[in-house]
Design an enzyme around this catalytic site. Sequence first.
Site, short mmCIF file in Angstrom:
data_model
loop_
_atom_site.label_atom_id
_atom_site.label_comp_id
_atom_site.label_asym_id
_atom_site.label_seq_id
_atom_site.Cartn_x
_atom_site.Cartn_y
_atom_site.Cartn_z
N ARG A 1 2.83 -0.48 -6.02
CA ARG A 1 3.22 -0.33 -4.60
C ARG A 1 4.69 0.09 -4.50
N GLY B 1 -12.87 -5.10 -1.16
CA GLY B 1 -11.74 -4.17 -1.20
C GLY B 1 -10.44 -4.90 -0.90
N GLU C 1 -4.00 0.48 -2.60
CA GLU C 1 -2.91 -0.44 -2.96
C GLU C 1 -2.58 -1.38 -1.81
N GLY C 2 -3.60 -1.75 -1.02
CA GLY C 2 -3.41 -2.59 0.15
C GLY C 2 -3.26 -1.71 1.37
N THR C 3 -4.13 -1.94 2.36
CA THR C 3 -4.10 -1.08 3.56
C THR C 3 -2.85 -1.39 4.39
N CYS D 1 0.48 -6.40 -11.02
CA CYS D 1 0.39 -4.95 -11.32
C CYS D 1 0.54 -4.16 -10.03
P1 TGC Z 1 -3.78 -15.53 -2.42
O1 TGC Z 1 -4.56 -16.82 -2.34
O2 TGC Z 1 -2.70 -15.27 -1.42
O3 TGC Z 1 -3.16 -15.33 -3.86
C1 TGC Z 1 -3.90 -15.56 -5.05
C2 TGC Z 1 -2.91 -15.87 -6.15
O4 TGC Z 1 -2.09 -14.72 -6.40
C3 TGC Z 1 -0.71 -15.05 -6.16
N1 TGC Z 1 -0.11 -13.86 -5.54
C4 TGC Z 1 0.62 -12.99 -6.21
N2 TGC Z 1 1.04 -12.99 -7.47
C5 TGC Z 1 1.78 -11.94 -7.89
N3 TGC Z 1 2.08 -10.92 -7.09
C6 TGC Z 1 1.67 -10.87 -5.80
N4 TGC Z 1 1.93 -9.82 -5.02
C7 TGC Z 1 0.90 -11.95 -5.30
N5 TGC Z 1 0.31 -12.24 -4.11
C8 TGC Z 1 -0.31 -13.41 -4.28
C9 TGC Z 1 -0.74 -16.24 -5.25
O5 TGC Z 1 0.43 -17.00 -5.35
C10 TGC Z 1 -1.94 -16.99 -5.78
O6 TGC Z 1 -1.58 -17.63 -6.99
P2 TGC Z 1 -2.24 -19.06 -7.39
O7 TGC Z 1 -1.57 -19.40 -8.68
O8 TGC Z 1 -1.91 -19.98 -6.24
O9 TGC Z 1 -3.71 -18.80 -7.52
O10 TGC Z 1 -4.83 -14.33 -2.40
P3 TGC Z 1 -5.87 -13.89 -1.28
O11 TGC Z 1 -7.23 -13.93 -1.91
O12 TGC Z 1 -5.66 -14.66 0.01
O13 TGC Z 1 -5.48 -12.34 -1.04
C11 TGC Z 1 -4.20 -11.99 -0.63
C12 TGC Z 1 -4.10 -10.47 -0.36
C13 TGC Z 1 -5.01 -10.06 0.78
C14 TGC Z 1 -2.67 -10.22 0.07
C15 TGC Z 1 -4.37 -9.65 -1.61
O14 TGC Z 1 -5.54 -9.98 -2.20
C16 TGC Z 1 -4.23 -8.17 -1.43
O15 TGC Z 1 -3.15 -7.66 -1.70
N6 TGC Z 1 -5.29 -7.37 -0.99
C17 TGC Z 1 -5.23 -5.93 -1.00
C18 TGC Z 1 -6.05 -5.41 -2.18
C19 TGC Z 1 -5.40 -4.25 -2.87
O16 TGC Z 1 -4.24 -3.95 -2.70
N7 TGC Z 1 -6.15 -3.60 -3.73
C20 TGC Z 1 -5.63 -2.51 -4.49
C21 TGC Z 1 -6.62 -2.06 -5.54
S1 TGC Z 1 -5.90 -1.04 -6.79
C22 TGC Z 1 -5.62 0.41 -5.99
O17 TGC Z 1 -5.79 0.59 -4.83
C23 TGC Z 1 -5.11 1.48 -6.86
S2 TGC Z 1 -4.83 2.99 -6.07
C24 TGC Z 1 -4.17 3.74 -7.41
C25 TGC Z 1 -3.60 5.03 -7.19
O18 TGC Z 1 -4.38 6.04 -7.27
O19 TGC Z 1 -2.35 5.13 -7.03
P1 FAD Z 2 -11.86 -2.86 3.53
O1 FAD Z 2 -11.24 -3.98 2.79
O2 FAD Z 2 -13.33 -2.94 3.81
O3 FAD Z 2 -11.06 -2.68 4.90
C1 FAD Z 2 -11.60 -1.92 6.00
C2 FAD Z 2 -10.66 -2.11 7.19
O4 FAD Z 2 -10.60 -3.51 7.53
C3 FAD Z 2 -9.22 -1.70 6.86
O5 FAD Z 2 -8.64 -1.07 7.98
C4 FAD Z 2 -8.51 -3.02 6.60
O6 FAD Z 2 -7.13 -2.97 6.89
C5 FAD Z 2 -9.25 -3.95 7.57
N1 FAD Z 2 -9.18 -5.35 7.15
C6 FAD Z 2 -9.66 -5.90 6.00
N2 FAD Z 2 -9.36 -7.22 5.95
C7 FAD Z 2 -8.66 -7.49 7.08
C8 FAD Z 2 -8.03 -8.66 7.60
N3 FAD Z 2 -8.03 -9.84 6.93
N4 FAD Z 2 -7.39 -8.56 8.79
C9 FAD Z 2 -7.34 -7.39 9.48
N5 FAD Z 2 -7.91 -6.25 9.03
C10 FAD Z 2 -8.55 -6.30 7.84
N6 FAD Z 2 -9.04 0.46 -6.23
C11 FAD Z 2 -8.89 0.09 -7.53
O7 FAD Z 2 -9.16 -1.05 -7.90
N7 FAD Z 2 -8.43 0.98 -8.45
C12 FAD Z 2 -8.12 2.26 -8.14
O8 FAD Z 2 -7.69 3.04 -9.00
C13 FAD Z 2 -8.29 2.69 -6.78
N8 FAD Z 2 -8.07 3.98 -6.44
C14 FAD Z 2 -8.39 4.40 -5.17
C15 FAD Z 2 -8.34 5.77 -4.88
C16 FAD Z 2 -8.71 6.21 -3.61
C17 FAD Z 2 -8.71 7.68 -3.31
C18 FAD Z 2 -9.09 5.28 -2.61
C19 FAD Z 2 -9.46 5.74 -1.23
C20 FAD Z 2 -9.13 3.94 -2.91
C21 FAD Z 2 -8.79 3.48 -4.20
N9 FAD Z 2 -8.93 2.12 -4.54
C22 FAD Z 2 -8.76 1.72 -5.84
C23 FAD Z 2 -9.47 1.17 -3.59
C24 FAD Z 2 -8.48 0.71 -2.51
O9 FAD Z 2 -7.55 -0.19 -3.03
C25 FAD Z 2 -9.30 0.10 -1.37
O10 FAD Z 2 -9.95 1.18 -0.70
C26 FAD Z 2 -8.41 -0.68 -0.42
O11 FAD Z 2 -7.89 -1.84 -1.03
C27 FAD Z 2 -9.20 -1.10 0.86
O12 FAD Z 2 -10.43 -1.64 0.55
P2 FAD Z 2 -11.77 -1.11 1.29
O13 FAD Z 2 -11.76 0.37 1.20
O14 FAD Z 2 -12.91 -1.85 0.75
O15 FAD Z 2 -11.54 -1.46 2.82
#
Ligand code: TGC
Ligand code: FAD
Length: 392
Positions: free
Chosen positions: A251, A144, A371-373, A246
């Site tokens: 975000r 996640g 979209e990132g916790t 994206c």
């Molecule tokens: P890291 O090694 O830092 O970076 C990997 C590569 O990515 C580059 N980079 C970025 N590029 C563009 N934009 C950004 N914001 C970037 N951040 C990093 C970075 O320079 C590197 O490039 P390269 O060329 O050196 O390979 O990556 P990491 O594996 O250590 O992870 C960093 C971290 C934790 C910040 C990142 O993975 C993260 O943001 N985690 C949170 C996951 C998340 O937000 N998931 C969202 C899923 S989608 C969703 O939730 C949709 S909800 C939709 C809705 O209903 O609205």
């Molecule tokens: P985890 O990553 O398991 O995190 C659990 C806890 O551990 C959190 O409190 C977190 O902050 C903490 N934690 C994790 N790593 C660290 C660290 N390094 N240091 C300190 N604390 C840490 N994803 C998609 O791809 N597409 C979608 O359309 C999408 N829609 C969603 C819709 C809903 C309703 C929800 C609930 C989620 C959706 N997501 C989607 C997924 C969402 O992006 C993830 O739930 C989110 O990124 C967190 O991942 P996880 O739930 O696996 O939690």
Amino acid sequence: MKPDLFEAPDYYNLDDLLTEEHKLVRTAARDWVKRDVSPIIEEAAQKAEFPKKIIKGLAEIGAFGPYIPEEYGGAGLDQISYGLIMQEIERGDSGVRSTASVQSSLVMYPIYKFGSEAQRKKFLPKLASGEFIGCFGLTEPDHGSNPGGMVTNFKNKGDHYLLNGAKMWISNAPFADVAVVWAKDESGRIHGLLVERGMEGFSTPTTHNKWSLRASATGELIFDNVKIPKENLLPNKSGLGAPLMCLDSARFGIAWGAIGAAMDCYDTALRYAKERHQFGKPIGAFQLQQKKLAEMITEITKAQLLAWRLGSLRNEDKATSSQISMAKRNNVEMALKIARESRQILGGMGITGEYSIMRHMMNLESVVTYEGTHDIHLLITGMDITGLNAFK
Ligand code: TGC
Ligand code: FAD
């Protein structure tokens, strides 16, 4: 549910910073939410159903691809307009804003930015009009916050790719026509693939029993030896940076959207505090209630300023990912706190579906996670200011 009497707070005359086009776009979205979302959203949330009948209206107010150029069906607007549309939609419901965020920033944006001309022409106009709905598959059951660890993968089979793996928590998945899916190739490099409904081995089971974002459909994406035509790979960017770009866009939209939810809670609580009498006077006359309301409008105003400045930076292509993280984190936390405080101002009425507050509060528990916790965005800021990476 009570009639929608919403009046938007603008304590610092921020409207003076908006153009006539911004205000027109906002008015169109605000009027549409009052007319077509507010009357139906409580029942949709109670029934845990996404109200598909609003898709056409979302397209008409430009919520699908606000900043995608008009030649591909988008609205060709700037980033502040995009933010204002997200603010107004989330004023109605975070789940409806989710549908628009995913369609615009997580599906249309990668196809526009990383896709071939043929992919743009095939998908973007239909996504802009709402004929197609898209979803974005990054999160996996075991990955996640750390999407770089993903195990979903594809192999080159000559004339096609073979995709295997699973994604979970995917907004719009149960009815999406196309999924932008992030998967690793045989060398472990991440690419985006366009997976279309009907492809053999591709299924999208619905996630049930959510207490949050009940009016948004969430599901899984399962890939069991799915044959992907080679022309469905996004050719113009690979690596984790592609999906993270994206996320930057989505975000940013959430930073604005959360203000909408906060404004709705504040406006409802303010009206209630002036109308509800206890001990012979309106509860709004008591200092404790005034403190809550005064702090709410202060925080909303600060969040509005943050979002507006970020929008200006985005318009100049100068906003950093860390700046976006700060705004997403701050504004969602602000909205969640305001929802909780507003709920208290309404006393027992606050827990009913007569008012929107409890629904906003439950929705925001997802918004603060997806979209990132909250924690992850703090660590992104921490890394930016110290130069030290807490993730590695
Ligand atoms: P890291 O090694 O830092 O970076 C990997 C590569 O990515 C580059 N980079 C970025 N590029 C563009 N934009 C950004 N914001 C970037 N951040 C990093 C970075 O320079 C590197 O490039 P390269 O060329 O050196 O390979 O990556 P990491 O594996 O250590 O992870 C960093 C971290 C934790 C910040 C990142 O993975 C993260 O943001 N985690 C949170 C996951 C998340 O937000 N998931 C969202 C899923 S989608 C969703 O939730 C949709 S909800 C939709 C809705 O209903 O609205
Ligand atoms: P985890 O990553 O398991 O995190 C659990 C806890 O551990 C959190 O409190 C977190 O902050 C903490 N934690 C994790 N790593 C660290 C660290 N390094 N240091 C300190 N604390 C840490 N994803 C998609 O791809 N597409 C979608 O359309 C999408 N829609 C969603 C819709 C809903 C309703 C929800 C609930 C989620 C959706 N997501 C989607 C997924 C969402 O992006 C993830 O739930 C989110 O990124 C967190 O991942 P996880 O739930 O696996 O939690």
